[in-house]
Design an enzyme around this catalytic site. Structure first.
Site, short mmCIF file in Angstrom:
data_model
loop_
_atom_site.label_atom_id
_atom_site.label_comp_id
_atom_site.label_asym_id
_atom_site.label_seq_id
_atom_site.Cartn_x
_atom_site.Cartn_y
_atom_site.Cartn_z
N HIS A 193 34.83 -41.72 9.20
CA HIS A 193 34.02 -40.77 9.98
C HIS A 193 33.78 -41.36 11.36
O HIS A 193 33.45 -42.53 11.49
CB HIS A 193 32.69 -40.48 9.28
CG HIS A 193 31.88 -39.45 10.02
ND1 HIS A 193 32.21 -38.12 10.03
CD2 HIS A 193 30.79 -39.56 10.82
CE1 HIS A 193 31.36 -37.45 10.79
NE2 HIS A 193 30.48 -38.30 11.27
N GLY A 202 28.80 -34.77 10.15
CA GLY A 202 29.39 -33.46 10.34
C GLY A 202 30.28 -33.35 11.55
O GLY A 202 30.95 -34.32 11.93
N LEU A 228 28.93 -34.37 2.05
CA LEU A 228 29.66 -34.65 3.29
C LEU A 228 29.11 -35.89 4.03
O LEU A 228 27.92 -35.93 4.34
CB LEU A 228 29.60 -33.42 4.21
CG LEU A 228 30.38 -33.54 5.52
CD1 LEU A 228 31.86 -33.69 5.25
CD2 LEU A 228 30.10 -32.36 6.42
N ASP A 229 29.99 -36.85 4.31
CA ASP A 229 29.63 -38.03 5.09
C ASP A 229 28.46 -38.80 4.48
O ASP A 229 27.64 -39.38 5.21
CB ASP A 229 29.31 -37.64 6.55
CG ASP A 229 30.48 -36.93 7.20
OD1 ASP A 229 31.63 -37.21 6.81
OD2 ASP A 229 30.26 -36.11 8.10
N GLU A 230 28.38 -38.81 3.17
CA GLU A 230 27.24 -39.44 2.51
C GLU A 230 27.66 -40.54 1.54
O GLU A 230 26.82 -41.20 0.96
CB GLU A 230 26.43 -38.38 1.73
CG GLU A 230 25.46 -37.58 2.55
CD GLU A 230 24.19 -38.35 2.89
OE1 GLU A 230 24.07 -39.52 2.49
OE2 GLU A 230 23.34 -37.78 3.57
#
Lengths: 285, 285, 285, 285
Positions: A193, A202, A228-230
Site C-alpha cells: 500500500h 484507501g 481493506l489496508d488493515e
C-alpha cells in the site's frame, strides 16, 4: 554435503519449548546456525525460527515425524522447508509496473528466493516485459459490475491453482480481492500500500498526503485480509519530502520506497521470517 | 563590520517580485548570501527567505521603510530580523522532561537561537532543573473543571506577556490550549505530538501504534491551532521498531525522536525558515 | 502556452548578482517559479538555479543574448535549458545490471528526464534486455593489456560521440576510465561507487566493509575524475546491516542503495540541480 | 514473584550447544522470554543471549554452578546478570557536554540501566551540572607532557576503582587512553567518535568531512582499544547534510547523532546485548 533447513513455528507459551525443540534437533545431529525465539506477553505465544543444517536429507523425514508428535504435545503450528527452495509466486499488477519490474529482476538476477510462475493483470501494459522474462502473462480484464468482478476472480484463482503458487504478491494491483479469496490466502498474500499505514488508507494516498502537508511519505507491505489496508503489517519505510514536491514528485519518490518495501516483505516471507501474531507480525531479522 | 539580517516574506504570486526585492536590497548595498524562493501553484503564493549582510545597521531602517512601500504594492507579509537576535521563548511542560532538558541544554551550550524566558508547568517535577538554569519556573496547576482551566490559562497568558515572549513551545505539555490562546498565538506556538501525524491523533499514540503493529514510530512538530493535532506540520521523523519492542520501548525510542524533531522545528522557526501556506508549511533549508 | 526553462549559473561572488539576473528575466516577462541561490564563503563563489516560464520560446534567444553580455560582466558560467528536454545519455555497465535495469525502467516509464541513446559493456550479459528496450547495445570487450584498453576506450568515445550523448553514466562499469576521457567528460560523467566514500575506495568495498565490522553500508554517486573514487560527490545514502549479514547480504542490500543513489544523481544532474564547486558540489533540491 | 535474568555467552561452535543450555535452564524451571543465537562462520564461534525468569532468586546459584560445569565442557565465556541491575558507570568528558547531559538525564529519568558513579574531566566546565545531579565530579587536569599524562591517568584509574565502576564511557573525552588502561578495560570502555568510521579517524573529523564534501555525516560508538578509533564498532548512525551547512552546522547536526549513538551503545552494553567477535561485535536487538 550438508543441506540447510528452516524450522519456523509458533505455539501457546509454556516452559521447555526451546529445550524440547533443540534437543529434538540435536538428537538428529542438526547443526544450528541461527536461532531466534520470541515470547509475546500479550498473546501468551511463543514464536521461533531455527536455521539448521543436516548431513543427509533423509534425516529430515525423521525430524518431521518427531515434530509431528511434539507439535501435538505443544499445540504447535510449524513448517519446515529447505533453505534453497524457491517459493512459487504469482504476481498481480495493474497500470504501474515499478514493483513488478523490480521483482522480475530480483528473481532473475538477484537471488530473491522466489520463482515467478505467472503474472496476472487487468491491463495489458506489461505483457511484453513479462513474456520477455519467459513468464506466463494472464490478461484478466474486469468490467465495472459485480458479475465481471466475480468471474475475473475465479479465473485469477484458477491461474494461481494451476501454477501451483504458494504466494500471491499484489504489486500495485488496483483491485480489491473478495473476502473469499482474501480468507483462503490469508498469510500467503502480500500487498503493497502506497502510504504509511494506518495513515491514508484507501484510494489516492499520495493526494491525501499532499493535502495534509506531511514531511515524510511512506509505503507499507502487509498481508491481505478482507478489511481493506488493515492486514498485519510486515514492513514499512518512509522518504523525506518538502514543500518543493508536488503530487508527481510524491508519486515518484513513493514508488521507490514501494519497490524496496515490497521486495523486503516478499523476501522475508519467502525466507520464513514472518510469523503472524494476531493482527501483527513477528519478523525475525 | 557587517551585520546579517533575514528577510522573510510571502505574497500573492505575480511577475517581478524577485526582481523588485533584490533591486531594493542591491540599491542599499546589501550583500546576499542565501536566497530561497518558492512559488506555490495551488495557493498562487510566492514565498521567500533572503539572508543578506549590510555594513551599517542604520541602513536597515531605510530598507524597512522601502519595504513598507513595496509591501503595500505587492500585498506582502514580511518580517526583517537581525540574524544574531535570539527569540524570547516560553516553554510549557507536564510530566515528561526530555524535550525540556534538551532545549535547556541547546539554549545554553549549543547555539540554539532562542532565549528561554520562562517555563510553565502544571506539575512541579522540573522546577529544580529549570531554576538550576536560572530561568523562572511558573507552577500553574490545573484542576479538572472548566473554571480552573480558564483561570490557569489566563495566568499562562500573563506569564507569556510579562516575559515579552515571541514564541511558545509545548514540550510535552499535556493540556489542550483554548481556542482563544491558540488563535492569538497562531504561527508562534509549536507543539510536539508523539506520533507520525495524521496517524494516532489525540491521547496515547504509542499505545495506538503498538496495537496496530506498525514497524516505524514517529513524532511531529506542528503549529498549534484550535483543532487538536491538526495544525500545519513543520517537521516529522521516524524510528524503526520491531516485535521485540513493548510499549515502554516505543516510548523510549519515541522520546528520542521527539527531542530531535522539536529542536529542529524550534530552530527553524527561530531562524525564520518556516512560512505558513494554508494548512501546510514552506520550510527553507 | 508557456514553456519552462532552467537557468543555472555560477560566478565569482559580488553585490548585485541576484538583482541583475532577476531584472533581466523580469524585463523579458519571465515568471519565476523556483529560485535557489547560494553564496559560498570558502570559494567566494555565487551559485544559482532559477526555473522560469515564458509565453513564447522566441523570447529565449533574447534572454540568452542579454545573458551573454551580463555573463561577461559577471564572469558567469551559465546554461539555459528547456525543462522538458531530455538529456541524451550513454550508460556503461559490466556484470551487475541492477542500476542499468533501474535506469532503463525509469527512462521508459517513470519520467526520468533522460534519453538513453546507447549502452556500452565489456560483457554481453545485458544485450538482451537493452535491445528489448530498443536501445543500441555496444559490446566492447577488453583484454588485460594497455593496448586493448586504449583501443576499447577510443571505441567507447566513438559510441558516445556518434550518439550525440551529453552525459555518461557508469552504472557499475568495472573499468577505470583513462585520464583523457575523464578530463574530457568532467562534470558530465557520473559513477556509482559501492561504498560510503571516502571509506572503502577501490576494489571490493563490501569485503572491506565486512571485515571492518561497520554497522551501516553506503553508496556514493560522484563525478568522475582521473583520481579513482575521488571526484565531487553528488549523493550518498546508507543502509543498516548487522552481524547476521554476510558478504552476500551486504552486496544485496548495497545494490538497492546503489540503484537509488545513482538514479537520484542522474535525475538531479539532468535537471541542472548539480553545480560543481571545487572538489565539492552544490545540489539545489 | 518472578525475577528476570540475562545469560550471555560465546564459545567455539559445535553441535548441541543450544540444546544443552536450554535443557539446563528448563531443568531449573526457567521461563525463556527472548532467545537470540548466532553462529559465525568466519570465526567458528557461537554467540547467544537468553532472557529468562525464575520464581526464586535462589535457583540462580544452582543454575550458575551447573553453567560452571557446562562452561568448561563447551569452553564458554559467559555472564549471568539480573535484568534490573544497573551497571556502575564512570563518564569522562572534556569541553563538549551534549553526550554527558544526555546520559545524565537518561540515567535519572529515562530508565537507562546504568548508575553514574562519577564523572571525570580534564576541564571544570561541567562540574555544576554533574554536582546538581548529586554525582561526584573529579577534575583531573592534564598538562602537555608525558609525566602529567601518566599521573592523571593513574588518578583516573583510582576514581574508577574506588567507585567500583563496571563500565567507562568516553563521552567526548578528548584524551587518548594509554595502552595500559585500554587493555585493562577492553570490552568495558566505550568511546564515541564523531565520524562514520573508518572515515575520518583522529582529529577534527568534521573539518575532514567538510573538506571532502560528503553528503552525510556520521558518528560511531566503539569499544576502546590501544589503536586509536579502531576498536570493535557497536553502533553507527548518520545525518544528511548539504552545501548549505558550514562546519558549525556539521558540528551541531553531528552532536545530535553522537548523543543518540552513544546512548544506544551504552544501553545495549548495559543490557548485555553486545558480544565481541574478533574486531567486530555481535549486537542482539
Amino acid at each position: 554435503m550438508s543441506t540447510s533447513f528452516i524450522l519456523s513455528f509458533h505455539c501457546p507459551d509454556r516452559s521447555g519449548i526451546q529445550s524440547k525443540i533443540s534437543s529434538l534437533l540435536y538428537g538428529n545431529d542438526a547443526f544450528l546456525t541461527d536461532v531466534q525465539s520470541y515470547s509475546d506477553e500479550d498473546t501468551q505465544s511463543f514464536f521461533s525460527r531455527i536455521v539448521f543444517s543436516v548431513n543427509s536429507k533423509t534425516v529430515i523425514s525423521k525430524i518431521s515425524s518427531q515434530l509431528q508428535t511434539l507439535g501435538i504435545e505443544l499445540d504447535m503450528v510449524w513448517t519446515i522447508d529447505e533453505q534453497e527452495k524457491k517459493v512459487k509466486t504469482v504476481i498481480a499488477v495493474s497500470k504501474l509496473g515499478h514493483c513488478l519490474n523490480d521483482l522480475l529482476f530480483r528473481a532473475k538476477y538477484r537471488n530473491m528466493p522466489i520463482e515467478i510462475v505467472g503474472v496476472v493483470s487487468n491491463h495489458e501494459d506489461f505483457r511484453e516485459i513479462v513474456e520477455f522474462n519467459n513468464i506466463p502473462f494472464h490478461f484478466l480484464p474486469i468490467e465495472k459490475n459485480l458479475d465481471s468482478k466475480r468471474k475475473q476472480e475465479s479465473l485469477f484463482q484458477k491461474v494461481v491453482d494451476d501454477a501451483g503458487a504458494e504466494m500471491i504478491v499484489l504489486a500495485r494491483y488496483m483491485q480489491i480481492l473478495t473476502e473469499d479469496l482474501s480468507n483462503k490466502w490469508f498469510g500467503k498474500c502480500i500487498n503493497i500500500h502506497h502510504s504509511f499505514l494506518p495513515s491514508f488508507k484507501g484510494a489516492n494516498p499520495y493526494e491525501q498526503a499532499f493535502s495534509k502537508g506531511v514531511k515524510l511519505i511512506g509505503a507499507t507491505a502487509h498481508f491481505v485480509t478482507p478489511d481493506l489496508d488493515e492486514g498485519p503489517i510486515i514492513e514499512q519505510n518512509i522518504e523525506r519530502i518538502s514543500h518543493y514536491d508536488n503530487i508527481d514528485d510524491l508519486i515518484r519518490k513513493g514508488n521507490d520506497i514501494e519497490s524496496i518495501v515490497l521486495a523486503r516483505a516478499v523476501r522475508w516471507h519467502a525466507e520464513k521470517r514472518v510469523l503472524i501474531n494476531g493482527n501483527k507480525t513477528v519478523v525475525f531479522t
